[in-house]
Design an enzyme around this catalytic site. Structure first.
Site, PDB file in Angstrom:
ATOM      1  N   ARG A   1      44.162  45.264  34.428  1.00  0.00           N
ATOM      2  CA  ARG A   1      42.948  44.537  34.052  1.00  0.00           C
ATOM      3  C   ARG A   1      42.501  44.849  32.624  1.00  0.00           C
ATOM      4  NH1 ARG A   1      45.191  42.825  37.503  1.00  0.00           N
ATOM      5  NH2 ARG A   1      44.528  42.373  39.634  1.00  0.00           N
TER       6      ARG A   1
ATOM      7  N   SER B   1      36.585  38.857  42.153  1.00  0.00           N
ATOM      8  CA  SER B   1      36.533  40.293  42.454  1.00  0.00           C
ATOM      9  C   SER B   1      35.529  40.996  41.546  1.00  0.00           C
ATOM     10  CB  SER B   1      37.916  40.918  42.283  1.00  0.00           C
ATOM     11  OG  SER B   1      38.818  40.385  43.215  1.00  0.00           O
TER      12      SER B   1
ATOM     13  N   GLU C   1      34.854  44.935  37.391  1.00  0.00           N
ATOM     14  CA  GLU C   1      35.870  44.005  36.903  1.00  0.00           C
ATOM     15  C   GLU C   1      35.195  42.780  36.297  1.00  0.00           C
ATOM     16  OE1 GLU C   1      39.428  41.310  38.828  1.00  0.00           O
ATOM     17  OE2 GLU C   1      39.390  43.454  39.307  1.00  0.00           O
TER      18      GLU C   1
END
Length: 309
Positions: free
Chosen positions: A178, A227, A297
């Protein structure tokens, strides 16, 4: 500097782009959460050359924020100071090559996957399970269903804060979980993804499995942002959240999804502050229960009402 003051301070000194400009532009309706304040200065550049020329003339002290499909994003209620750049139609082209796809940063991940599948190109099916557009996917090395951008990225073209356009390989960007190491202030405008040949029907079947899985396990029809937290090494964020008793937790009109508790939901009247407070409350409970610190995130940008940036 207050968001509203940017217009008065910089309006006369900013270059005139070929694209569209709006002042005090509402942003909330453009986000998947449907929350957030205004952009003091919103630019929708016509194309990469337009954006590059604009960036070359922007004073270096003026903040610039880039947004795409705004799927994995909370824009705070006080809005965004400085310049907000939103890539749109001029950055959404998709070109098929024998062994890959070249797409603009505003091309939706789902559309890229579908276009590749129709051309008999495999390896990009995972993109059909990622909400948002390619620019954001590159910038955060997005992934799902066992694959991520670093597995397929050949190169990305990025406009620097000084207006220069340069091409970076996947290795240059040091893609990790990420995360991508973009140049400071860099804006992804185009990328090439590597694919391989396969039967369109077989590719379509794999994408159908992804779609079925998403619909069964995620609140995809709710006002959500995907998410919320990264998976800590060796753990699943949703399991930690569930273990801490946060499934269904509510602050204001923001709620932890009952269906998948690593998703936050705007039940209709939530503010950005509600969503962020709920996320922080979940983090605190998980830390107290498990000793594990969840990392956001979802990207949170802008300022709270009455705050200064």
């Amino acid at each position: 500097m207050m968001a509203a003051s940017i217009q008065a301070d910089w309006r006369d000194s900013l270059p005139t782009p070929r694209g569209r400009v709006a002042f005090d532009a509402p942003l909330g309706a453009a986000t998947w959460f449907r929350v957030g304040g205004e952009a003091a200065y919103l630019l929708r550049p016509q194309d990469a050359d337009d954006l590059a020329a604009f960036m070359a003339s922007v004073p270096p002290e003026l903040p610039v924020t880039i947004i795409g499909a705004a799927s994995n994003l909370i824009i705070r209620d006080g809005g965004i100071p400085g310049i907000v750049v939103k890539l749109a139609r001029g950055f959404s082209d998709i070109a098929i090559e024998p062994d890959g796809v070249i797409a603009g940063a505003a091309a939706l991940d789902m559309t890229i996957a579908e276009t590749a599948a129709a051309a008999g190109l495999a390896g990009l099916e995972f993109l059909s399970g990622i909400p948002g557009s390619l620019g954001g996917a590159v910038a955060m090395n997005a992934g799902a269903y066992g694959s991520e951008i670093r597995d397929v990225l050949d190169w990305a073209e990025i406009i620097g804060r000084d207006g220069t356009i340069a091409r970076y390989t996947a290795a240059d960007l040091a893609l990790s979980y990420r995360h991508a190491s973009l140049p400071p202030g860099g804006i992804v405008v185009r990328a090439r993804l590597i694919a391989r040949g396969d039967q369109p029907a077989a590719i379509a079947a794999r994408m159908a499995d992804i779609r079925t899985n998403r619909e069964a396990s995620q609140p995809i029809r709710a006002r959500t942002g995907g998410s919320t937290f990264r998976n800590p090494e060796g753990h699943k964020a949703w399991q930690l959240i569930d273990q801490a008793g946060c499934r269904g937790m509510v602050i204001g009109d923001a709620q932890v999804s009952e269906k998948h508790c690593n998703f936050l939901i705007n039940r209709g009247a939530a503010t950005a502050a509600d969503l962020e407070a709920l996320g922080d409350a979940v983090r605190a409970r998980v830390r107290a229960e498990t000793g594990i610190a969840l990392l956001w995130e979802i990207k949170r940008i802008g300022v709270a009402p009455g705050a200064r940036s």
